[in-house]
Design a protein around this motif. Structure first.
Motif, short mmCIF file in Angstrom:
data_model
loop_
_atom_site.label_atom_id
_atom_site.label_comp_id
_atom_site.label_asym_id
_atom_site.label_seq_id
_atom_site.Cartn_x
_atom_site.Cartn_y
_atom_site.Cartn_z
N ILE A 288 0.90 -1.07 0.07
CA ILE A 288 0.01 0.05 0.07
C ILE A 288 1.02 1.26 0.07
O ILE A 288 0.60 2.17 -0.75
N SER B 9 -9.65 1.27 -3.31
CA SER B 9 -7.84 1.34 -3.29
C SER B 9 -7.81 0.95 -4.67
O SER B 9 -6.42 1.12 -5.16
N SER C 194 2.68 1.77 -3.26
CA SER C 194 1.51 1.89 -4.42
C SER C 194 1.26 3.43 -4.21
O SER C 194 0.89 4.32 -5.20
N VAL C 195 1.21 3.86 -2.91
CA VAL C 195 0.83 5.51 -2.88
C VAL C 195 1.80 6.34 -3.24
O VAL C 195 1.65 7.39 -3.83
N THR D 142 -3.16 11.69 6.89
CA THR D 142 -4.09 11.05 6.05
C THR D 142 -5.03 12.03 5.59
O THR D 142 -5.51 12.07 4.35
N VAL E 243 -4.90 7.62 -3.95
CA VAL E 243 -4.08 7.79 -2.44
C VAL E 243 -4.94 7.50 -1.55
O VAL E 243 -4.61 7.46 -0.28
N SER F 279 -4.71 15.65 -2.78
CA SER F 279 -4.90 15.09 -3.75
C SER F 279 -6.31 15.65 -4.58
O SER F 279 -6.37 15.77 -5.69
N ARG G 213 -5.65 4.96 -0.55
CA ARG G 213 -5.06 3.74 -0.27
C ARG G 213 -4.51 3.60 1.09
O ARG G 213 -4.32 2.71 2.04
N VAL G 214 -3.88 5.14 1.38
CA VAL G 214 -3.25 5.25 2.57
C VAL G 214 -4.25 4.92 3.85
O VAL G 214 -3.58 4.65 4.97
N GLU H 219 1.57 0.68 -11.41
CA GLU H 219 0.27 0.79 -10.74
C GLU H 219 -0.55 -0.14 -11.14
O GLU H 219 -1.64 -0.67 -10.31
N VAL I 202 -3.17 14.14 2.76
CA VAL I 202 -2.90 13.45 1.70
C VAL I 202 -4.28 13.33 0.91
O VAL I 202 -4.22 13.82 -0.63
#
Length: 274
Positions: free
Chosen positions: A36, A99, A39-40, A162, A117, A169, A119-120, A63, A165
């Motif tokens: 995770i 995600s 990937s972020v 969190t 993002v 975004s 996914r965080v 990705e 981010v």
């Protein structure tokens, strides 16, 4: 016999995927968390024009590897629970879906992949790996030892990170480079400055929607800074928690059960079906 083997396999997969009390479960969650985080970072780098120009093809391939990985994991989670609906509409179920869904949507809606993002939020699973439910028992000692207060500070910082981010975004998508939001890291910088009520003024939203988001995060900033952390600590110190495990109910996908529990306290299902 074949049906028993299938049930046994399903039960073993459920313990690995949903629980962190076993070595295999801990290993699965740690690998998942690392995936995770990476990937972020890939999504963030892809939002920077210089990196995208130099490594765009590689970032795109990476990705999709993560998207396929998370898609398979999501399907396995659905297949290993007794009641898939309970997991699908749970907090983690929705986050797990979001995600990887934006990557597929990006084929139809350009730019939507940057919402990956979110996914965080899945890194919240690290609290199961570290048995965060046990740490709550020590929160009432925050006033007595600095060592105990570090855990609370880490949770607070993670929450702020969190928020910044996700909002950064969002502003990158809403405002774009023409209004100064040239990348996701640039948007995160703006979110940090705004949330902390510093307000340098070097970047400001120009669209109505962007200004609305800005107003919301500024109000959130006042709330985070103005409310004394001692109030929250005192509230938690008044609670008394029994020893709990990270075991997840195979029927309703909820956790937080007592160590000696045999049945789920939420739905009544057996926690360890034979």
């Amino acid at each position: 016999m074949e049906g028993d083997n299938q049930l046994s396999l399903k039960h073993r997969l459920h313990k690995i995927i949903f629980e962190a009390d076993t070595p295999s479960g801990k290993a699965f969650d740690i690998i998942l968390i690392l995936s995770i985080v990476v990937s972020v970072l890939v999504v963030m780098l892809d939002s920077v024009s210089s990196y995208r120009a130099a490594y765009g093809d590689w970032l795109y391939r990476i990705e999709w590897v993560f998207t396929i990985l998370f898609t398979v994991e999501y399907i396995l989670r659905i297949l290993t629970v007794e009641k898939a609906r309970g997991y699908i509409f749970s907090f983690y179920g929705i986050v797990d879906l979001l995600s990887f869904l934006p990557t597929y949507l990006s084929l139809l809606i350009p730019g939507s992949q940057f919402f990956l993002v979110i996914r965080v939020l899945r890194v919240l699973r690290i609290f199961r790996v570290l048995k965060f439910t046990q740490y709550i028992l020590e929160i009432d000692q925050l006033r007595e030892a600095l060592a105990s207060s570090r855990r609370k500070i880490i949770v607070f910082i993670y929450t702020v990170v969190t928020i910044t981010v996700i909002v950064g975004s969002l502003m990158f998508v809403i405002e774009g480079a023409e209004n100064g939001f040239t990348s996701i890291p640039r948007g995160i910088y703006w979110a940090i400055v705004t949330l902390t009520t510093v307000g340098y003024g070097d970047i400001s939203p120009q669209t109505n929607l962007g200004q609305l988001v800005s107003a919301i995060i500024m109000i959130m900033g006042y709330g985070i800074i103005a409310i004394p952390t001692g109030i929250f600590t005192a509230e938690l110190s008044r609670k008394r928690w029994s020893k709990q495990t990270t075991e997840v109910c195979p029927h309703c996908s909820k956790e937080g059960h007592d160590a000696d529990a045999e049945y789920c306290k939420y739905c009544g299902g057996r926690l360890n079906p034979e």
